[in-house]
Design a protein around this motif. Sequence first.
Motif, PDB file in Angstrom:
ATOM      1  N   ASN A  48       3.222  -6.422   7.807  1.00 41.49           N
ATOM      2  CA  ASN A  48       2.741  -5.292   8.596  1.00 41.49           C
ATOM      3  C   ASN A  48       3.910  -4.378   8.975  1.00 41.49           C
ATOM      4  OD1 ASN A  48       0.820  -3.685   9.771  1.00 41.49           O
ATOM      5  ND2 ASN A  48       0.866  -4.760  11.734  1.00 41.49           N
ATOM      6  N   LYS A  77       1.678  -5.311   3.583  1.00 44.19           N
ATOM      7  CA  LYS A  77       0.510  -5.833   4.291  1.00 44.19           C
ATOM      8  C   LYS A  77       0.781  -7.181   4.934  1.00 44.19           C
ATOM      9  CE  LYS A  77      -2.670  -3.649   1.053  1.00 44.19           C
ATOM     10  NZ  LYS A  77      -3.672  -3.931   0.008  1.00 44.19           N
ATOM     11  N   THR A 101       0.856  -1.174   0.000  1.00 47.32           N
ATOM     12  CA  THR A 101       0.000   0.000   0.000  1.00 47.32           C
ATOM     13  C   THR A 101       0.896   1.228   0.000  1.00 47.32           C
ATOM     14  OG1 THR A 101      -1.649  -1.165   1.311  1.00 47.32           O
ATOM     15  CG2 THR A 101      -1.823   1.212   1.238  1.00 47.32           C
ATOM     16  N   GLN A 161       3.684   0.402   2.733  1.00 45.76           N
ATOM     17  CA  GLN A 161       3.304  -0.535   3.785  1.00 45.76           C
ATOM     18  C   GLN A 161       3.222  -1.936   3.205  1.00 45.76           C
ATOM     19  OE1 GLN A 161       2.648   0.190   7.064  1.00 45.76           O
ATOM     20  NE2 GLN A 161       2.176  -1.918   7.563  1.00 45.76           N
TER      21      GLN A 161
END
Length: 166
Positions: free
Chosen positions: A87, A84, A64, A82
């Motif tokens: 994290n 995913k 992201t 980011q």
Amino acid sequence: MNTPARYAILLAATACALPVCASRAATESQDFSRYQVIIDRAPFGATGVNTTPDAQPPFSARYTFVGLVKTATSGGLLAIIQDKEKNRPYFLAEGESVPNETVKLMRIERSPSKIVLQQGLETATLSYQPAGTVAPPPPAPGMQQPTQPSAPVLGRRRIPFQRGGG
């Protein structure tokens, strides 16, 4: 029969059969319509060609695009990406790769904010979507689109960032 006579008969039979085989192969190789049934059934799965113009490669779904940061020392731009699955955010400049991955940040565009990622031969473009600005799904056929008040405009804020270990 002696050996030279056998070779002569074999050579004559081959010479006679070649024009027949060549003409049959030429007419059969031009007609591919009989294979259309096989192509339609796709026995080996999808052809790999994106049918939608804005389809993204599968690796891009993992990341992201969070935003852009201007470095304090050089004034260059860093993209915040980011991951995913892990994290974990990454701060990358153009040309840098995600640590321990084969994904590379190829380009940063400031207006509108978007980045181009590359993995192998595939490239993906990720655009910045501020929180709360996700487009609603299209209405079902025959349904009227509900009107919504416009989202508030958020001001710019500075995120302090210093690159390096010191």
